[in-house]
Design a protein around this motif. Sequence first.
Motif, short mmCIF file in Angstrom:
data_model
loop_
_atom_site.label_atom_id
_atom_site.label_comp_id
_atom_site.label_asym_id
_atom_site.label_seq_id
_atom_site.Cartn_x
_atom_site.Cartn_y
_atom_site.Cartn_z
N LYS A 138 -16.35 6.47 -5.40
CA LYS A 138 -15.26 5.90 -6.19
C LYS A 138 -15.72 4.59 -6.82
O LYS A 138 -16.13 3.67 -6.11
CB LYS A 138 -14.03 5.64 -5.32
N HIS B 118 -17.53 7.36 -0.91
CA HIS B 118 -16.62 8.36 -1.48
C HIS B 118 -16.84 8.53 -2.99
O HIS B 118 -16.05 9.23 -3.64
CB HIS B 118 -15.17 7.96 -1.21
N PRO C 174 -8.64 12.29 -2.17
CA PRO C 174 -9.82 12.31 -3.04
C PRO C 174 -9.46 12.38 -4.53
O PRO C 174 -10.33 12.17 -5.38
CB PRO C 174 -10.55 13.59 -2.60
N LEU D 29 -9.05 7.25 1.34
CA LEU D 29 -9.87 7.98 0.38
C LEU D 29 -10.19 9.40 0.87
O LEU D 29 -10.35 10.31 0.05
CB LEU D 29 -11.16 7.21 0.11
N THR D 30 -10.25 9.58 2.17
CA THR D 30 -10.45 10.93 2.72
C THR D 30 -9.23 11.80 2.47
O THR D 30 -9.34 12.98 2.11
CB THR D 30 -10.76 10.85 4.22
#
Length: 378
Positions: free
Chosen positions: A198, A196, A165, A161-162
């Motif tokens: 999400k 994050h 994005p 996820l980093t």
Amino acid sequence: MEVFDGVKNLGFGLMRLPLLDANDGGSIDLELAKKMVDTYLAKGFTYFDTALMYCGGKSESAVKEILTSRYPRESFKLATKLHGGFFRTLEDRDRVFEEQCERTGVTYFDYYLLHDIGIDHYEKYSKLDCFNWLVKKKEEGRVRHIGFSFHDNADFLDKVLTEHPEMEFVQLQINYLDWESVGIQSRKCYEVAAKHNKPVIVMEPVKGGTLARVPEKVEQAFKAYAPEMSVPSWAIRFAASLPNVKLVLSGMSNMEQLTDNLSYMESFVPLCEEEQKLVRSAVDTINESIVVPCTGCAYCVDGCPMKIAIPKYFSLYNTDCQELPGKGWTPQEEYYDRLCVTFGKASDCIGCGQCESVCPQHLPIISYLQDVAKHFEH
């Protein structure tokens, strides 16, 4: 627009559709499936989740029969996935995508996922530029929202996820038995997704049926608190009660499962603290009795050279291990013997490792099959 605007909280997972032959994953009962789709849509639910390998490779084709040829395109949401096992080149990505459109009878997908991300598939998806490819598909209007399903540890999810994005959502295995699991890390992965920002789709909320067939002690506790609620409802409500969960997928195999799910998800009420306490107690009890934590996804089956019905055998083994001691004959033994007429026996395993290489749960399947053989083949 939010990713899941207008989408109600129960998704119809098309991995475990009703079958005409229980031993043939592709023998979908299309007429019953149509009735289930009609009932689901009539209640205002709209999200359908399929994939190339579901139902012995027949799920996507069934979508055209039971859904897309029968309802206006704007009346439902359809999700499918690109799996690392079905493409090898940059060109293959588009070939697979167009074939999926053809099979399902649509020109675009509302949600499209990179399937089963773990360290192995992530390398392939990165090498073949699948993340940028998916962004382009969205820009072209062939996909409305992009994300991925995930089977690995929380630290690796944080890395993915980093680095990406642009992914709008993540699909995670979450259920009350796996919530604190060292191997699955449901809670930790959920927390990473929340960090994050999400939204989460939940898969395996009932853990492939494991949490529909709980030990008697657990069932009695659930029924004492809420006699009208089914055992699986506790698992689905647990997942749906999490604040960052937008949708819970349920692989519904018959009308009874569908109507039960609709009965409590249509006017959903999150678990209260007392119910949460009951669930935590259930986990302790179940962990004392479950042997093989298989979700029944059947990814291991198609490539098995000995045609061993691995998830079916594990399910029978788990159930048999929960029988009262000293009972003698059990129905699981007979089911096992009958399955062995059609499929390879557990003892037929040659230890090639194909099954373990594709297992999302990373189970030591070869070792477990040896246990199953010792248990049933005497």
